[in-house]
Design an enzyme around this catalytic site. Structure first.
Site, PDB file in Angstrom:
ATOM      1  N   SER A 157       0.883  -7.284  -4.822  1.00 53.82           N
ATOM      2  CA  SER A 157       0.884  -7.781  -3.454  1.00 53.82           C
ATOM      3  C   SER A 157       0.789  -9.311  -3.443  1.00 53.82           C
ATOM      4  O   SER A 157       1.621  -9.993  -4.036  1.00 53.82           O
ATOM      5  CB  SER A 157      -0.280  -7.129  -2.692  1.00 53.82           C
ATOM      6  N   ARG A 227      -9.822  -5.155   9.677  1.00 55.95           N
ATOM      7  CA  ARG A 227      -9.662  -4.355   8.468  1.00 55.95           C
ATOM      8  C   ARG A 227      -9.029  -3.007   8.779  1.00 55.95           C
ATOM      9  O   ARG A 227      -8.203  -2.502   8.012  1.00 55.95           O
ATOM     10  CB  ARG A 227     -11.014  -4.141   7.791  1.00 55.95           C
ATOM     11  N   ASP A 324       5.712   2.673   0.236  1.00 55.82           N
ATOM     12  CA  ASP A 324       5.136   1.385   0.634  1.00 55.82           C
ATOM     13  C   ASP A 324       6.045   0.752   1.675  1.00 55.82           C
ATOM     14  O   ASP A 324       7.123   0.252   1.365  1.00 55.82           O
ATOM     15  CB  ASP A 324       5.002   0.484  -0.601  1.00 55.82           C
ATOM     16  N   HIS A 357       1.175   1.238   0.271  1.00 53.36           N
ATOM     17  CA  HIS A 357       0.958  -0.012  -0.460  1.00 53.36           C
ATOM     18  C   HIS A 357      -0.223   0.105  -1.418  1.00 53.36           C
ATOM     19  O   HIS A 357      -0.233  -0.522  -2.485  1.00 53.36           O
ATOM     20  CB  HIS A 357       0.722  -1.148   0.538  1.00 53.36           C
ATOM     21  N   ASP A 358      -1.212   0.906  -1.079  1.00 54.15           N
ATOM     22  CA  ASP A 358      -2.387   1.068  -1.928  1.00 54.15           C
ATOM     23  C   ASP A 358      -2.063   1.716  -3.272  1.00 54.15           C
ATOM     24  O   ASP A 358      -2.917   1.744  -4.160  1.00 54.15           O
ATOM     25  CB  ASP A 358      -3.448   1.911  -1.220  1.00 54.15           C
TER      26      ASP A 358
END
Length: 381
Positions: A157, A227, A324, A357-358
């Protein structure tokens, strides 16, 4: 190795603080006269100092990438699955350096630090930073450690953006560049998500225009919402569906009953927001998301990524994940196409994953195996 840790763990690790008195001129034109960087290292630096690997962290990352800070720790560093003896970044072969970037909130100089000119916390007055500022400070860190050339620089990232900038700014100091779920710049939608998160923070009455430390308060609610917004974008629809579905945490839709209903996903997001807002700094979050927005690898090269990558001398591994959508595979393929256009050595893999994405943080089998095989080909000489 202490009993609580597996054989492939680096075990108990101790952070170090490196102080720099040499002024650092920033891309904004401002200067930091002095600063600290907090680092952790794993493995041993060889006599030739040729086996060093730099880990560049993502938005909310920091120096604690592997191992434990005490034998009582329940949770290891954020990339423990990939750093350690026999793991892809094998500490039997490599000397691994992870750091908390400038502007961070885990010990390195940042908005929480004291501004020597005022004697008060920097707060909102801390300089805006760009990825190149981090790279220049990391180069000084390498000098301090006696590392003239990295065997590899690895980043996911925002970390991948740092690795790419290294390849252009210091081409003779990098042999391999590993870019995972990254991009040469952010899409408009990504910038929009970041701005929405920043507005959540700045709209909190306890934000005090960034001077919340002086007012002895903290915009916890705003950072928690920020968050939650960010976390949604790191997951995928399928991944959330598989994990939570439409399951209830509490309540019921039974006819004749009027009671509040809480979905599992609502509870999960609130938990993530609360945990994050208890450990991270709001000004750091704003600073880091702006650095993401500002990054554009080819801006100084006539917006030509091929021309930009023509300056690189290292080999590249680029990895993306099918689900993602924040750093989609197309963005990784843009990097690969530019590298091919610049006649650079590059390997590319698109990994099937439902984790969004994680995924770059998780021990996914194919990702783990291809990463391992690539790193085996990284010379330590």
């Amino acid at each position: 190795m202490p009993a609580p840790f597996a054989n492939d763990s680096v075990g108990v690790v101790t952070p170090q603080t490196l102080h720099f008195d040499q002024p650092l001129e920033l891309a904004s034109g401002r200067t930091l006269d002095a600063y600290d960087l907090v680092i952790e290292t794993y493995g041993e630096l060889n006599a030739q100092k040729s086996n060093a690997v730099l880990i560049c962290h993502a938005l909310s990352g920091h120096h604690h990438a592997a191992g434990y800070h005490s034998e009582d720790d329940r949770k290891p560093g954020w990339w423990d699955s990939y750093i350690g003896p026999g793991k892809p970044i094998d500490t039997n072969r490599f000397f691994v350096v992870a750091l908390n970037n400038l502007g961070g909130c885990h010990g390195s100089t940042g908005p929480r630090s004291i501004n020597p000119e005022t004697g008060q916390p920097w707060g909102k007055d801390f300089p805006n930073l760009r990825v190149r500022d981090w790279v220049h400070s990391q180069a000084r860190m390498a000098d301090r450690l006696g590392i003239e050339q990295w065997a590899a620089i690895v980043g996911g990232s925002l970390g991948g953006m740092q690795a790419m900038r290294w390849a252009l700014e210091y081409p003779d100091r990098v042999r391999h560049c590993v870019l995972i779920a990254s991009a040469m710049n952010l899409t408009t939608q990504n910038i929009a998500f970041n701005e929405t998160a920043r507005q959540a923070i700045m709209s909190d009455p306890k934000y005090h225009e960034g001077d919340y430390q002086v007012h002895e308060t903290y915009p916890k609610d705003g950072l928690s919402v920020a968050r939650m917004i960010g976390h949604i974008t790191y997951l995928s629809d399928d991944g959330m569906g598989q994990k939570f579905g439409r399951e209830f945490r509490s309540g019921s839709f039974q006819q004749g009953l009027d009671e509040p209903v809480e979905f599992q996903i609502e509870s999960y997001l609130r938990y993530q927001g609360d945990a994050f807002s208890s450990s991270f700094d709001a000004n750091t979050y704003i600073l880091m998301t702006k650095a993401l927005d500002y990054f554009d690898l080819a801006r100084e090269y006539g917006d030509d990524p091929i021309k930009a990558f023509s300056h690189a001398k290292c080999r590249f591994l680029v990895v993306s994940f099918t689900s993602d959508w924040r750093f989609a595979p197309e963005r990784s393929r843009e990097i690969v196409d530019a590298l091919i256009g610049a006649d650079k050595a590059v390997s590319y893999a698109e990994v099937e994953s439902a984790y969004g994405h994680d995924a770059f943080l998780l021990p996914i089998d194919r990702y783990y195996r291809l990463f391992t095989e690539y790193m085996k080909g990284v010379s330590t000489n």
